[in-house]
Scaffold this motif. Structure first.
Motif, PDB file in Angstrom:
ATOM      1  N   ASP A  53       0.815  -1.220   0.000  1.00 56.73           N
ATOM      2  CA  ASP A  53       0.000   0.000   0.000  1.00 56.73           C
ATOM      3  C   ASP A  53       0.847   1.267   0.000  1.00 56.73           C
ATOM      4  O   ASP A  53       1.822   1.379   0.746  1.00 56.73           O
ATOM      5  CB  ASP A  53      -0.920  -0.002   1.235  1.00 56.73           C
ATOM      6  CG  ASP A  53      -2.067  -0.980   1.049  1.00 56.73           C
ATOM      7  OD1 ASP A  53      -2.214  -1.520  -0.058  1.00 56.73           O
ATOM      8  OD2 ASP A  53      -2.811  -1.184   2.022  1.00 56.73           O
ATOM      9  N   ASN A  54       0.446   2.204  -0.818  1.00 51.72           N
ATOM     10  CA  ASN A  54       1.155   3.486  -0.934  1.00 51.72           C
ATOM     11  C   ASN A  54       0.194   4.508  -1.516  1.00 51.72           C
ATOM     12  O   ASN A  54      -0.865   4.142  -2.048  1.00 51.72           O
ATOM     13  CB  ASN A  54       2.391   3.321  -1.831  1.00 51.72           C
ATOM     14  CG  ASN A  54       2.009   2.959  -3.249  1.00 51.72           C
ATOM     15  OD1 ASN A  54       1.733   3.842  -4.061  1.00 51.72           O
ATOM     16  ND2 ASN A  54       1.936   1.678  -3.578  1.00 51.72           N
ATOM     17  N   ALA A  55       0.555   5.784  -1.432  1.00 54.80           N
ATOM     18  CA  ALA A  55      -0.352   6.820  -1.923  1.00 54.80           C
ATOM     19  C   ALA A  55      -0.006   7.262  -3.341  1.00 54.80           C
ATOM     20  O   ALA A  55      -0.820   7.909  -4.002  1.00 54.80           O
ATOM     21  CB  ALA A  55      -0.330   8.022  -0.979  1.00 54.80           C
ATOM     22  N   ALA A  56       1.184   6.882  -3.840  1.00 55.36           N
ATOM     23  CA  ALA A  56       1.546   7.267  -5.211  1.00 55.36           C
ATOM     24  C   ALA A  56       0.563   6.639  -6.203  1.00 55.36           C
ATOM     25  O   ALA A  56       0.143   7.272  -7.171  1.00 55.36           O
ATOM     26  CB  ALA A  56       2.982   6.832  -5.519  1.00 55.36           C
ATOM     27  N   MET A  57       0.191   5.386  -5.937  1.00 57.59           N
ATOM     28  CA  MET A  57      -0.741   4.706  -6.851  1.00 57.59           C
ATOM     29  C   MET A  57      -2.125   5.380  -6.810  1.00 57.59           C
ATOM     30  O   MET A  57      -2.837   5.402  -7.810  1.00 57.59           O
ATOM     31  CB  MET A  57      -0.828   3.207  -6.520  1.00 57.59           C
ATOM     32  CG  MET A  57      -1.464   2.883  -5.180  1.00 57.59           C
ATOM     33  SD  MET A  57      -1.344   1.109  -4.807  1.00 57.59           S
ATOM     34  CE  MET A  57      -2.524   0.983  -3.431  1.00 57.59           C
ATOM     35  N   ILE A  58      -2.486   5.939  -5.672  1.00 58.15           N
ATOM     36  CA  ILE A  58      -3.788   6.617  -5.545  1.00 58.15           C
ATOM     37  C   ILE A  58      -3.727   7.966  -6.283  1.00 58.15           C
ATOM     38  O   ILE A  58      -4.665   8.341  -7.001  1.00 58.15           O
ATOM     39  CB  ILE A  58      -4.154   6.820  -4.044  1.00 58.15           C
ATOM     40  CG1 ILE A  58      -4.142   5.464  -3.312  1.00 58.15           C
ATOM     41  CG2 ILE A  58      -5.485   7.538  -3.881  1.00 58.15           C
ATOM     42  CD1 ILE A  58      -5.085   4.396  -3.867  1.00 58.15           C
ATOM     43  N   ALA A  59      -2.595   8.650  -6.134  1.00 57.76           N
ATOM     44  CA  ALA A  59      -2.407   9.922  -6.856  1.00 57.76           C
ATOM     45  C   ALA A  59      -2.443   9.659  -8.366  1.00 57.76           C
ATOM     46  O   ALA A  59      -3.050  10.434  -9.126  1.00 57.76           O
ATOM     47  CB  ALA A  59      -1.076  10.548  -6.454  1.00 57.76           C
ATOM     48  N   ALA A  60      -1.826   8.555  -8.806  1.00 62.54           N
ATOM     49  CA  ALA A  60      -1.815   8.212 -10.243  1.00 62.54           C
ATOM     50  C   ALA A  60      -3.228   7.916 -10.734  1.00 62.54           C
ATOM     51  O   ALA A  60      -3.616   8.333 -11.844  1.00 62.54           O
ATOM     52  CB  ALA A  60      -0.914   6.996 -10.471  1.00 62.54           C
ATOM     53  N   ALA A  61      -4.008   7.218  -9.921  1.00 62.86           N
ATOM     54  CA  ALA A  61      -5.396   6.926 -10.302  1.00 62.86           C
ATOM     55  C   ALA A  61      -6.176   8.236 -10.428  1.00 62.86           C
ATOM     56  O   ALA A  61      -7.034   8.377 -11.317  1.00 62.86           O
ATOM     57  CB  ALA A  61      -6.039   6.001  -9.275  1.00 62.86           C
ATOM     58  N   GLY A  62      -5.864   9.202  -9.561  1.00 57.46           N
ATOM     59  CA  GLY A  62      -6.511  10.523  -9.640  1.00 57.46           C
ATOM     60  C   GLY A  62      -6.187  11.213 -10.952  1.00 57.46           C
ATOM     61  O   GLY A  62      -7.071  11.777 -11.612  1.00 57.46           O
ATOM     62  N   ILE A  63      -4.922  11.138 -11.366  1.00 56.96           N
ATOM     63  CA  ILE A  63      -4.505  11.771 -12.627  1.00 56.96           C
ATOM     64  C   ILE A  63      -5.248  11.142 -13.800  1.00 56.96           C
ATOM     65  O   ILE A  63      -5.779  11.843 -14.678  1.00 56.96           O
ATOM     66  CB  ILE A  63      -2.979  11.632 -12.819  1.00 56.96           C
ATOM     67  CG1 ILE A  63      -2.272  12.603 -11.883  1.00 56.96           C
ATOM     68  CG2 ILE A  63      -2.573  11.906 -14.264  1.00 56.96           C
ATOM     69  CD1 ILE A  63      -0.804  12.389 -11.751  1.00 56.96           C
ATOM     70  N   SER A  64      -5.325   9.811 -13.802  1.00 54.00           N
ATOM     71  CA  SER A  64      -5.984   9.170 -14.947  1.00 54.00           C
ATOM     72  C   SER A  64      -7.483   9.456 -14.939  1.00 54.00           C
ATOM     73  O   SER A  64      -8.088   9.634 -15.993  1.00 54.00           O
ATOM     74  CB  SER A  64      -5.658   7.679 -15.008  1.00 54.00           C
ATOM     75  OG  SER A  64      -6.106   7.051 -13.863  1.00 54.00           O
ATOM     76  N   LYS A  65      -8.092   9.541 -13.758  1.00 55.39           N
ATOM     77  CA  LYS A  65      -9.521   9.893 -13.684  1.00 55.39           C
ATOM     78  C   LYS A  65      -9.741  11.319 -14.175  1.00 55.39           C
ATOM     79  O   LYS A  65     -10.677  11.603 -14.918  1.00 55.39           O
ATOM     80  CB  LYS A  65     -10.016   9.812 -12.238  1.00 55.39           C
ATOM     81  CG  LYS A  65     -10.645   8.489 -11.913  1.00 55.39           C
ATOM     82  CD  LYS A  65     -11.595   8.593 -10.750  1.00 55.39           C
ATOM     83  CE  LYS A  65     -12.492   7.373 -10.837  1.00 55.39           C
ATOM     84  NZ  LYS A  65     -13.084   6.899  -9.705  1.00 55.39           N
TER      85      LYS A  65
END
Ligand code: KG4
Ligand code: ZN
Length: 329
Positions: free
Chosen positions: A295-307
């Motif tokens: 678990d990390n927040a970089a992957m969540i930030a990346a999902a935000g960018i793609s959304k």
């Protein structure tokens, strides 16, 4: 464009800053392992309380490491589920407050989509591909048609793969989380104990890990053995199960590219075994870097960018956004 990602769905308080070329400017994390290890697993109430203590410290640290101020953020992305409801609520309410104060768009992110998109950082993805996400809470097999378009092909009917690692480690009194400990011990052991592969029926793409867990328990009760050998044999059985399901999904859907993500993808033995399989069968394999597997927040930030690039929203965001312990992707 800068995305601030926030992840608190389990026992990691994580905040990251990622730009729209998927460069990671910062990826900060407070791991609660020591708070939970005495209990052999995550205690939800302790997890929520720790998130409350740590979230603003980690957020400030993340901005500082990225060399930016909060006003420089363009979008905010936060995990809304699935996971521990009290834990998710801490990150979500922090994100809502931040979005409200800064008037930035806020994107709700599915944790498992985050794991799939952790692959964006270190791979040149060709779509479609089959992705297995194996973590402490989930074991899901997807056909990834494109970013944001996922077909669930199979899932675990009982324990998750990471949970099986954790439970086997607990049976052997090895500590928590079990995955890294079992991996280390397995290095000194041999795959010489016969354990069943962890699937119930070969005909579908679902998983079951309760059978292997019971086999390990029975084996421990009735035999003398080297712990290292049991670890190596258990780990090998999990790897074979992953390969079997990836191969089946790839054959059924005629898709050549495969991927593994989630906490269990941190395991070098499993990575190597699947890489070998991919090489021998002419498949392309996508893996997250080890630091982005758990678990990390970089992957969540990346999902935000793609959304944001698919269907951008504006402030004000949906104030009714809520945490979901169960959530379909
Ligand atoms: O993705 P993750 O960090 O959290 C969830 O979303 O659940 O995955 C955590 C899980 C734990 O069950 C842990 O034992 C497992 O991933 N894990 C590993 C390894 N590192 C973490 N399993 C096997 N080998 C590892 N090296
Ligand atoms: Zn996870």
């Amino acid at each position: 464009m800068l995305s601030l990602g926030i992840e608190t769905s389990c026992d990691e308080t994580a905040v990251a800053v990622v730009d729209n070329n998927f460069n990671i400017l910062s990826n900060e994390l407070y791991s609660q392992i020591k708070e939970h290890s005495a209990f052999g697993g995550v205690v939800p109430e302790i997890a929520s309380r720790k998130h409350i203590e740590k979230i603003d410290i980690i957020a400030n640290l993340s901005l500082e490491k990225a060399g930016i101020k909060v006003k420089d953020i363009d979008i905010i992305a936060v995990t809304v589920g699935p996971g521990l409801i009290g834990s998710i609520l801490v990150g979500l309410n922090f994100a809502k407050g931040l979005a409200y104060a800064t008037k930035k768009p806020l994107y709700p992110i599915h944790h498992i989509e985050g794991h799939i998109l952790s692959l964006l950082f270190d791979n040149n993805l060709d779509f479609p591909f089959i992705s297995l996400v194996a973590s402490g809470g989930h074991t899901n097999l997807f056909l990834v048609n494109s970013i944001g378009n996922y077909t669930l092909l199979g899932k675990t009917l009982d324990d998750a793969a990471g949970e099986a690692f954790d439970k086997v480690a607990k049976m052997l009194n090895l500590g928590y989380p079990g995955g890294p400990i079992i991996e280390k011990l397995a290095l000194k052991g041999k795959n010489c104990i016969k354990l069943p592969q962890s699937f119930i029926v070969k005909e579908n793409l679902n998983f079951s890990f309760s059978g292997i867990k019971t086999s390990v328990l029975n084996f421990i009760k009735n035999n003398s053995f080297k712990i290292e050998d049991l670890c190596a044999s258990f780990q090998n059985s999990i790897a074979e199960t992953f390969i079997f399901k990836l191969q089946e999904a790839s054959r059924i859907f005629g898709v050549k590219n495969i991927a593994l993500a989630g906490g269990v993808s941190c395991n070098s033995f499993i990575r190597n075994k699947i890489s070998e399989f991919a090489k021998n069968t002419g498949k392309k394999l996508y893996l997250p870097s080890k630091s982005l597997s758990t678990d990390n927040a970089a992957m969540i930030a990346a999902a935000g960018i793609s959304k944001h690039s698919r269907d951008s929203i504006n402030f004000p965001f949906d104030f009714t956004l809520n945490a979901k312990s169960r959530l379909n992707i």
